[in-house]
Structures are given as C-alpha cells and as structure tokens.
Scaffold this motif. Structure first.
Motif, PDB file in Angstrom:
ATOM      1  N   LEU A  49       0.769  -1.239   0.000  1.00  0.00           N
ATOM      2  CA  LEU A  49       0.000   0.000   0.000  1.00  0.00           C
ATOM      3  C   LEU A  49       0.804   1.295   0.000  1.00  0.00           C
ATOM      4  CD1 LEU A  49      -2.949  -0.877   2.393  1.00  0.00           C
ATOM      5  CD2 LEU A  49      -2.887  -0.952  -0.089  1.00  0.00           C
ATOM      6  N   ALA A  53      -1.397   4.564  -0.331  1.00  0.00           N
ATOM      7  CA  ALA A  53      -1.810   5.324   0.857  1.00  0.00           C
ATOM      8  C   ALA A  53      -0.701   5.268   1.900  1.00  0.00           C
ATOM      9  CB  ALA A  53      -3.092   4.738   1.428  1.00  0.00           C
ATOM     10  N   TYR A  59      -6.425   4.272   5.128  1.00  0.00           N
ATOM     11  CA  TYR A  59      -6.801   3.628   3.866  1.00  0.00           C
ATOM     12  C   TYR A  59      -8.080   2.811   4.049  1.00  0.00           C
ATOM     13  CZ  TYR A  59      -6.521   0.782  -0.342  1.00  0.00           C
ATOM     14  OH  TYR A  59      -6.810   0.165  -1.521  1.00  0.00           O
ATOM     15  N   CYS A  60      -8.134   2.029   5.111  1.00  0.00           N
ATOM     16  CA  CYS A  60      -9.322   1.214   5.380  1.00  0.00           C
ATOM     17  C   CYS A  60     -10.537   2.087   5.643  1.00  0.00           C
ATOM     18  CB  CYS A  60      -9.072   0.269   6.549  1.00  0.00           C
ATOM     19  SG  CYS A  60      -7.920  -1.062   6.148  1.00  0.00           S
ATOM     20  N   THR A  62     -11.057   5.102   4.456  1.00  0.00           N
ATOM     21  CA  THR A  62     -11.452   5.654   3.161  1.00  0.00           C
ATOM     22  C   THR A  62     -12.188   4.617   2.324  1.00  0.00           C
ATOM     23  OG1 THR A  62      -9.603   7.205   3.158  1.00  0.00           O
ATOM     24  CG2 THR A  62     -10.582   6.681   1.017  1.00  0.00           C
TER      25      THR A  62
END
Length: 133
Positions: A49, A53, A59-60, A62
C-alpha cells in the motif's frame, strides 16, 4: 467495481442479474466485508500500500466509504470474501484478453465456484457476462 463483482457473483450462481434495488446494498455489504478482510490480512497486504496510501488505518477508513474506488487490493480481498475467482480482462488488438485471475488456485478445486469476469477499461471495472445472458 463492487457493484460489478456482486452482479458477477449473482450471474455465476444464478445465471441472471440481481434486481437493481438490491445491487447497491449488496455492493456496500461486499465493500464492508472487503475492508474487514483487509484488516484481517493487514500483514499480508500492508507492504503493497505505500504507493497507494501512507497509512493503513486511514486507507481502510477511506475504503469504507461508498464513493471510494476499489483497486487491486480490494479485488484480492473480494476473492477471499466470496471464495470465488475474479478474472480481469482488457481489450487489445487481438480482442478480449485476460490480465489476471485473482484466486486462480480456486479454479482447480473440486466443485469450484465459477469466476466473476470483469473488464478493465483503464479507469473502471465493468461486468462481463456471456452473450446469452
């Protein structure tokens, strides 16, 4: 992408489209299950990732939002959630060509679930269904 995957799973199991009024809810439920799978497989997926991100938890968060576009990490997690291969194609000079199959190992399993087939346009994933459908 999430809508295409849930519709593809529906076609693969029932041979027909999911009703439009059910698609959004099914896609959102898949998205939440994919985010849960990302969290569960953090050690496996986090190294991939950094270019996407800077922070895994952010990230999760989002990816939990309905307007966030999914990509390869989510496609891989969707394969795990559904227990079904997902094959992505693109159009080339030679016609429709597969790019990758997530869960290729699942194809060889006895009683394997039929794969979901998606077309990558370069910006979006669309469902591919047999011409008869």
């Amino acid at each position: 992408m999430f809508r295409a995957i849930v519709q593809g799973a529906q076609y693969a199991t029932r041979g027909k489209a999911m009703p439009a009024e059910s698609e959004g809810t099914a896609a959102h439920n898949l998205r939440l299950a994919v985010v849960a799978e990302l969290r569960k497989r953090r050690e496996e997926i986090e190294p991939f990732l950094p270019g996407i991100a800077p922070d895994f938890d952010e990230y999760c968060k989002t990816m939990s939002h309905p307007m966030a576009w999914g990509g390869e990490p989510e496609m891989l997690m969707a394969m795990h959630v559904l227990g079904r291969p997902i094959t992505v194609y693109h159009v080339s000079d030679r016609g429709l060509e597969p790019i990758v199959t997530y869960g290729e190992q699942l194809l060889a399993a006895p009683g394997a679930a039929a794969p979901v087939h998606l077309l990558w346009s370069g910006a979006h994933y669309d469902l591919l269904v047999p011409a008869a459908a």
